[in-house]
Write a protein that holds these residues in place. Structure first.
Motif, PDB file in Angstrom:
ATOM      1  N   LYS A 114       0.833  -1.207   0.000  1.00  0.00           N
ATOM      2  CA  LYS A 114       0.000   0.000   0.000  1.00  0.00           C
ATOM      3  C   LYS A 114       0.870   1.260   0.000  1.00  0.00           C
ATOM      4  N   ASN A 115       1.981   1.216   0.720  1.00  0.00           N
ATOM      5  CA  ASN A 115       2.859   2.389   0.810  1.00  0.00           C
ATOM      6  C   ASN A 115       3.575   2.691  -0.502  1.00  0.00           C
ATOM      7  N   ARG A 116       3.690   1.720  -1.395  1.00  0.00           N
ATOM      8  CA  ARG A 116       4.384   1.933  -2.664  1.00  0.00           C
ATOM      9  C   ARG A 116       3.477   2.561  -3.725  1.00  0.00           C
ATOM     10  N   PHE A 117       2.170   2.604  -3.450  1.00  0.00           N
ATOM     11  CA  PHE A 117       1.236   3.222  -4.383  1.00  0.00           C
ATOM     12  C   PHE A 117       0.748   4.556  -3.825  1.00  0.00           C
ATOM     13  N   ARG A 118       0.230   5.393  -4.699  1.00  0.00           N
ATOM     14  CA  ARG A 118      -0.298   6.687  -4.284  1.00  0.00           C
ATOM     15  C   ARG A 118      -1.665   6.521  -3.633  1.00  0.00           C
ATOM     16  N   GLU A 119      -2.078   7.523  -2.851  1.00  0.00           N
ATOM     17  CA  GLU A 119      -3.375   7.458  -2.193  1.00  0.00           C
ATOM     18  C   GLU A 119      -4.512   7.388  -3.201  1.00  0.00           C
ATOM     19  N   THR A 120      -4.314   7.953  -4.383  1.00  0.00           N
ATOM     20  CA  THR A 120      -5.362   7.946  -5.399  1.00  0.00           C
ATOM     21  C   THR A 120      -5.447   6.624  -6.153  1.00  0.00           C
ATOM     22  N   ASP A 121      -4.428   5.756  -6.012  1.00  0.00           N
ATOM     23  CA  ASP A 121      -4.463   4.441  -6.647  1.00  0.00           C
ATOM     24  C   ASP A 121      -5.349   3.492  -5.831  1.00  0.00           C
ATOM     25  N   ILE A 122      -5.683   2.371  -6.402  1.00  0.00           N
ATOM     26  CA  ILE A 122      -6.502   1.359  -5.729  1.00  0.00           C
ATOM     27  C   ILE A 122      -5.643   0.132  -5.468  1.00  0.00           C
ATOM     28  N   VAL A 123      -5.574  -0.299  -4.211  1.00  0.00           N
ATOM     29  CA  VAL A 123      -4.803  -1.489  -3.833  1.00  0.00           C
ATOM     30  C   VAL A 123      -5.722  -2.414  -3.045  1.00  0.00           C
ATOM     31  N   PHE A 173      -4.310  -7.246  -6.143  1.00  0.00           N
ATOM     32  CA  PHE A 173      -4.305  -6.471  -7.380  1.00  0.00           C
ATOM     33  C   PHE A 173      -4.333  -4.984  -7.056  1.00  0.00           C
ATOM     34  N   ALA A 174      -3.918  -4.183  -8.059  1.00  0.00           N
ATOM     35  CA  ALA A 174      -3.845  -2.739  -7.851  1.00  0.00           C
ATOM     36  C   ALA A 174      -4.053  -2.032  -9.184  1.00  0.00           C
ATOM     37  N   LEU A 175      -4.683  -0.871  -9.124  1.00  0.00           N
ATOM     38  CA  LEU A 175      -4.816  -0.013 -10.296  1.00  0.00           C
ATOM     39  C   LEU A 175      -3.964   1.222 -10.077  1.00  0.00           C
ATOM     40  N   MET A 176      -3.014   1.431 -10.968  1.00  0.00           N
ATOM     41  CA  MET A 176      -2.161   2.614 -10.947  1.00  0.00           C
ATOM     42  C   MET A 176      -2.736   3.605 -11.956  1.00  0.00           C
ATOM     43  N   LYS A 177      -3.184   4.747 -11.451  1.00  0.00           N
ATOM     44  CA  LYS A 177      -3.909   5.714 -12.272  1.00  0.00           C
ATOM     45  C   LYS A 177      -2.974   6.647 -13.043  1.00  0.00           C
ATOM     46  N   ASN A 178      -3.529   7.163 -14.143  1.00  0.00           N
ATOM     47  CA  ASN A 178      -2.929   8.295 -14.865  1.00  0.00           C
ATOM     48  C   ASN A 178      -1.442   8.079 -15.151  1.00  0.00           C
ATOM     49  N   ILE A 179      -1.159   7.048 -15.928  1.00  0.00           N
ATOM     50  CA  ILE A 179       0.219   6.690 -16.263  1.00  0.00           C
ATOM     51  C   ILE A 179       0.654   7.439 -17.523  1.00  0.00           C
ATOM     52  N   PHE A 180       1.876   7.964 -17.497  1.00  0.00           N
ATOM     53  CA  PHE A 180       2.385   8.708 -18.648  1.00  0.00           C
ATOM     54  C   PHE A 180       3.334   7.880 -19.513  1.00  0.00           C
ATOM     55  N   ASP A 181       4.063   6.959 -18.908  1.00  0.00           N
ATOM     56  CA  ASP A 181       4.980   6.149 -19.709  1.00  0.00           C
ATOM     57  C   ASP A 181       5.140   4.773 -19.085  1.00  0.00           C
ATOM     58  N   ARG A 182       5.593   3.835 -19.902  1.00  0.00           N
ATOM     59  CA  ARG A 182       5.751   2.444 -19.475  1.00  0.00           C
ATOM     60  C   ARG A 182       6.787   2.299 -18.367  1.00  0.00           C
ATOM     61  N   GLY A 183       7.765   3.213 -18.351  1.00  0.00           N
ATOM     62  CA  GLY A 183       8.791   3.146 -17.323  1.00  0.00           C
ATOM     63  C   GLY A 183       8.228   3.262 -15.917  1.00  0.00           C
ATOM     64  N   GLN A 184       7.190   4.097 -15.729  1.00  0.00           N
ATOM     65  CA  GLN A 184       6.547   4.215 -14.414  1.00  0.00           C
ATOM     66  C   GLN A 184       6.025   2.862 -13.954  1.00  0.00           C
ATOM     67  N   ILE A 185       5.405   2.151 -14.877  1.00  0.00           N
ATOM     68  CA  ILE A 185       4.792   0.867 -14.549  1.00  0.00           C
ATOM     69  C   ILE A 185       5.865  -0.170 -14.209  1.00  0.00           C
ATOM     70  N   GLU A 186       6.924  -0.180 -15.002  1.00  0.00           N
ATOM     71  CA  GLU A 186       7.983  -1.152 -14.759  1.00  0.00           C
ATOM     72  C   GLU A 186       8.680  -0.903 -13.427  1.00  0.00           C
ATOM     73  N   ARG A 187       8.869   0.377 -13.089  1.00  0.00           N
ATOM     74  CA  ARG A 187       9.488   0.686 -11.789  1.00  0.00           C
ATOM     75  C   ARG A 187       8.598   0.215 -10.638  1.00  0.00           C
ATOM     76  N   ARG A 188       7.280   0.363 -10.800  1.00  0.00           N
ATOM     77  CA  ARG A 188       6.386  -0.095  -9.735  1.00  0.00           C
ATOM     78  C   ARG A 188       6.403  -1.608  -9.639  1.00  0.00           C
ATOM     79  N   ALA A 189       6.458  -2.297 -10.759  1.00  0.00           N
ATOM     80  CA  ALA A 189       6.529  -3.765 -10.735  1.00  0.00           C
ATOM     81  C   ALA A 189       7.805  -4.226 -10.038  1.00  0.00           C
ATOM     82  N   MET A 190       8.915  -3.566 -10.315  1.00  0.00           N
ATOM     83  CA  MET A 190      10.174  -3.907  -9.649  1.00  0.00           C
ATOM     84  C   MET A 190      10.079  -3.617  -8.152  1.00  0.00           C
ATOM     85  N   ASP A 191       9.399  -2.533  -7.785  1.00  0.00           N
ATOM     86  CA  ASP A 191       9.188  -2.229  -6.363  1.00  0.00           C
ATOM     87  C   ASP A 191       8.452  -3.370  -5.672  1.00  0.00           C
TER      88      ASP A 191
END
Length: 242
Positions: free
Chosen positions: A147-156, A165-183
């Motif tokens: 929960k701490n690795r996602f923003r308050e506006t995301d759904i975890v 499962f989690a929804l990461m909102k308002n993504i601008f590039d694939r790199g953001q997603i990959e960094r979160r997956a690695m986290d």
């Protein structure tokens, strides 16, 4: 609470406005709002406004009463959270997560979002080797970190068992997603260090809105398929939906 109906009412507390309310046929008003007291403690209060006529003079009067309802509101909040949260991890439960994700996809349909599906590799071995108490501790610790690795506006949320499962909102590039997956893989590894007897890891599947689907059912299926592709390819990794 500056946005409450009570704030609006008391900011226009004049005889003219009170007569206008009375002329509309209203004889009683009630407000529930949060109020800060002189000791800076914030409590819930219920105000009741009654319009009455003085029997001797015939004048229109109002009687105001205030009641402390803080304990009632706290109990309501406790029951609400109990209905929305997973009892063990305190993440959103499956049903509530689905409702909130559906709402985001409907309201923010002009944005890009990423749906993560994940589960813990070899989790059954942890329960079998060290017992369910150890398994529960792992899930609770992992959920707090997740929960701490996602923003308050995301759904975890927790699907059940060792699946999340989690929804990461308002993504601008694939790199953001990959960094979160690695986290996520990193916190699984970190949480697993307290149980060295079992080799734990994580498999993650990711689908993108709107590229992979424009409704949650399709995104869920695509992310789930990518999750099992991660498992087939050796586990402890993430895969994007094809």
């Amino acid at each position: 609470d500056k946005e409450s109906r009570a704030a609006e009412f008391y900011s226009h507390f004049t005889s003219e406005n009170l007569h206008e309310i009375y002329s509309d046929g209203r004889r009683m008003l009630t407000f529930k709002y949060e109020r800060k007291f002189s000791d800076d403690i914030i409590r819930w209060v219920r105000n009741e406004v009654n319009f009455i006529t003085d029997v001797d003079s015939g004048h229109l009067c109002i009687m105001l009463s205030a009641k402390d309802i803080n304990s009632i509101k706290q109990e309501e909040q406790r029951l609400l959270e109990g209905a929305q949260l997973d009892s063990m991890t305190k993440l959103l439960n499956h049903e509530t997560s689905m409702e909130r994700i559906n709402k985001i996809l409907y309201v923010e349909n002009d944005k890009q979002h990423a749906l993560f599906m994940l589960d813990i590799d070899n989790f059954k071995s942890l329960n079998d080797t060290l017992g369910h108490q150890a398994g529960d501790k792992f899930l609770i610790d992992f959920a707090n970190e997740l929960k701490n690795r996602f923003r308050e506006t995301d759904i975890v949320g927790r699907i059940g068992g060792d699946e999340f499962f989690a929804l990461m909102k308002n993504i601008f590039d694939r790199g953001q997603i990959e960094r979160r997956a690695m986290d996520i893989l990193e916190i699984i590894e970190k949480t697993a260090q307290q149980f060295p007897e079992v080799k734990l890891g994580g498999s993650i599947g990711i689908s993108l809105y709107p590229k992979d689907g424009t409704n949650l059912d399709v995104l869920y299926t695509k992310a789930d398929e990518a999750l099992y592709e991660s498992k087939r390819n050796g586990k402890n990794q993430y895969k994007f939906a094809e």
